[in-house]
Design an enzyme around this catalytic site. Structure first.
Site, short mmCIF file in Angstrom:
data_model
loop_
_atom_site.label_atom_id
_atom_site.label_comp_id
_atom_site.label_asym_id
_atom_site.label_seq_id
_atom_site.Cartn_x
_atom_site.Cartn_y
_atom_site.Cartn_z
N ASP A 39 -22.49 13.99 1.72
CA ASP A 39 -21.40 14.96 1.52
C ASP A 39 -20.10 14.49 2.16
OD1 ASP A 39 -22.05 15.17 4.17
OD2 ASP A 39 -22.24 17.37 4.20
N HIS A 245 -9.20 -14.17 -2.39
CA HIS A 245 -9.44 -12.77 -2.08
C HIS A 245 -10.59 -12.59 -1.08
CE1 HIS A 245 -7.36 -11.45 -6.09
NE2 HIS A 245 -6.50 -11.77 -5.14
N ASP A 262 -3.67 -12.03 5.38
CA ASP A 262 -2.93 -11.33 4.32
C ASP A 262 -3.20 -9.85 4.53
OD1 ASP A 262 -1.94 -10.23 1.97
OD2 ASP A 262 -2.63 -11.87 0.71
N ASP A 273 3.18 -5.99 2.22
CA ASP A 273 2.25 -7.07 1.86
C ASP A 273 2.75 -8.37 2.48
OD1 ASP A 273 0.41 -8.72 0.66
OD2 ASP A 273 0.99 -8.27 -1.40
N HIS A 356 -2.06 -19.54 -8.42
CA HIS A 356 -1.58 -18.18 -8.63
C HIS A 356 -0.05 -18.17 -8.74
CE1 HIS A 356 -0.20 -17.80 -4.40
NE2 HIS A 356 -1.36 -18.33 -4.05
N HIS A 360 4.74 -10.70 -6.99
CA HIS A 360 4.44 -9.56 -7.85
C HIS A 360 5.32 -8.40 -7.40
CE1 HIS A 360 2.12 -7.93 -4.43
NE2 HIS A 360 1.54 -9.12 -4.35
N HIS A 367 0.19 -4.16 -6.06
CA HIS A 367 0.64 -4.80 -7.29
C HIS A 367 1.25 -3.67 -8.12
CE1 HIS A 367 -1.14 -8.94 -7.04
NE2 HIS A 367 -1.70 -8.33 -6.00
N GLU A 394 5.25 -15.40 -2.35
CA GLU A 394 4.05 -15.86 -1.66
C GLU A 394 3.52 -17.20 -2.19
OE1 GLU A 394 0.45 -13.62 -2.56
OE2 GLU A 394 1.61 -12.27 -3.82
N TYR A 398 -3.95 -24.71 -1.30
CA TYR A 398 -5.36 -24.54 -0.94
C TYR A 398 -6.08 -25.84 -1.29
CZ TYR A 398 -3.33 -19.96 -1.65
OH TYR A 398 -2.48 -18.88 -1.62
N ARG A 415 -0.89 -19.81 3.00
CA ARG A 415 -0.02 -18.96 2.17
C ARG A 415 0.97 -18.30 3.11
NH1 ARG A 415 -3.69 -16.59 -0.37
NH2 ARG A 415 -3.89 -14.57 0.66
N GLU A 417 3.84 -15.22 2.86
CA GLU A 417 4.27 -14.15 1.96
C GLU A 417 5.19 -13.18 2.68
OE1 GLU A 417 2.17 -10.87 -1.02
OE2 GLU A 417 1.06 -11.67 0.70
#
Length: 449
Positions: A39, A245, A262, A273, A356, A360, A367, A394, A398, A415, A417
């Site tokens: 609950d 991620h 990140d 971000d 990538h 964004h 995003h 960003e 890698y 990275r 950003e």
């Protein structure tokens, strides 16, 4: 609290109603509560679109807008939970319709339990209905029920809407350019998150677990008044930084490794971000420093490409050229195979090391909403930037172990950003208090409080 003034929400509702067909009706529910287990519910978070137009944070709520038609002005109608003293003992304060109407500046407010009775009345003789088409099966079913109820009155001369429009694209374009109140909140969110990154750097040392650094971030967010993390924090040490991620955050760091964090907070409905990468022992190795300064240079090139009228894609292209030139110079990409940087980019030679985009949109969602291309043209070019748009910048690199890849760079993931707002003559960084230069980082990491 730094929430937008009531007048800002009313102005947004008026702008949306003005974009609708005269006399049309828009229906926008907030997010439902979601059970976690037993609950217990997940911490409640409102729907971004709904909050953008109301500032109202309670669940079980629906906003209805009726566009102006002839002499009849536009109307805003809120459906929300009734006052319930017993439930408020258990779950906390509720506004109730009357107080919500006064506090949030809507024209009318009704109990949510009355919506199935009231909506057919509101939709009667409306020429069109706007809602989030095909995005919510439960809403689709309710809309069908309301429209059928109106159609049942056809013999009396009542007509049901005969046009149905997706409401979200109209709101996406509105949300894409932030007003002064939104920018003030986002600047504060960026500052809180920058302080959190600095705190995590100070707490870093070889042997610390990733989750310990995550705890420093979460503490700093909440301590400064942010309600939530804007997304699941990434605290990636060593080879984990090459997983875009990664969020297990359960590994123990080792001397000589980098840590990529990140993370950003959400403040009053708006996200930040930030990504920073630093050596857990406080000193970059030669290979780490080389790649770090390459990514930093790519970010600076991206900043220089941001200004009103320039294409959204321009800052990615600027960063990519710097990164690919560096990859060629360092032997990550075989220089003998390509006559120029342009040739290497065309062949996507960078993709194993940079897969990538360079940013964004950012706003209520990490995003955030809004098209990246100008769909009014047949070839759909990258849309031009406008003052008030907020985006992330960003770039990263890698390097996984592989044949032909210089070993000194293996398992290095970097990275960097920041969040920026497009200004009249360029851009302004909202997250500049997060340490970023090699000197700043080396002076801070492991220094404690």
């Amino acid at each position: 609290m730094t929430a937008a003034p009531e007048a800002d929400y009313a102005a947004r509702r008026a702008r949306l109603a003005a974009r609708m067909q005269p006399g049309a009706v828009a229906v926008l529910p907030t997010a439902p509560e979601t059970t976690r287990n037993g609950d217990s519910e997940y911490p409640y978070r409102h729907d971004s679109y709904f909050y953008y137009l109301t500032g109202f944070k309670e669940p079980d709520s629906v906003l209805v807008l009726v566009a102006a038609h002839g002499e009849r002005p536009a109307r805003s109608i809120l459906f929300c939970r009734e006052k319930h003293p017993e439930r408020e003992i258990w779950d906390g304060f509720r506004y109730g319709p009357q107080a919500a109407r006064d506090a949030f500046g809507v024209d009318e407010a009704h109990p949510i339990d009355a919506i199935d009775t009231e909506l057919p009345r509101i939709l009667a003789n409306a020429p069109a209905l706007y809602y989030a088409l095909a995005s919510n099966a439960a809403l689709d079913a309710r809309v069908q029920g309301w429209v059928k109820a109106v159609r049942a009155l056809a013999r009396s001369g009542t007509t049901a809407p005969d046009a149905f429009h997706n409401l979200l694209p109209l709101l996406d374009e509105m949300r894409l350019v932030k007003d002064d109140a939104e920018l003030a909140i986002m600047a504060r969110a960026g500052a809180i998150s920058g302080q959190a990154h600095a705190r995590a750097m100070r707490a870093a040392r070889p042997g610390v677990f990733e989750y310990e650094l995550e705890a420093e971030l979460l503490y700093a967010f909440r301590k400064s008044g942010a309600q939530f993390p804007a997304y699941t924090s990434i605290v990636a040490s060593g080879a984990n930084a090459c997983v875009l991620h990664y969020n297990a955050n359960d590994r123990q760091t080792r001397d000589g490794e980098l840590v990529l964090i990140d993370a950003g907070c959400e403040l009053d409905g708006y996200a930040s971000d930030i990504t920073r990468t630093f050596p857990v022992n406080g000193r970059f190795s030669d290979a780490q420093r080389t790649l770090y300064e390459l990514v930093l240079a790519a970010q600076e090139a991206a900043f220089a490409a941001i200004a009103p009228g320039r294409p959204y894609s321009g800052f990615h292209e600027a960063a990519l050229r710097v990164l690919v030139q560096g990859m060629l110079d360092l032997g990550l990409v075989d220089r003998s195979l390509y006559a120029s940087v342009d040739d290497a980019i065309a062949a996507k030679a960078h993709v194993p090391f940079y897969m990538h985009g360079t940013g964004h949109w950012l706003g209520m969602d990490v995003h955030d909403v809004g098209a990246y291309r100008d769909t009014t043209h047949a070839d759909k070019p990258s849309r031009p930037l406008r003052a008030g748009m907020v985006l992330t910048v960003e770039p990263g690199i890698y390097v996984r172990p592989g044949e032909g890849v210089p070993e000194q760079y293996w398992n290095i993931g970097i990275r960097i950003e920041d969040d920026v707002v497009v200004t009249d003559d360029g851009c302004r960084i909202l997250t500049g208090n997060a340490p970023k230069s090699v000197a700043e980082i080396e002076a801070l990491v492991g220094r404690g409080e």
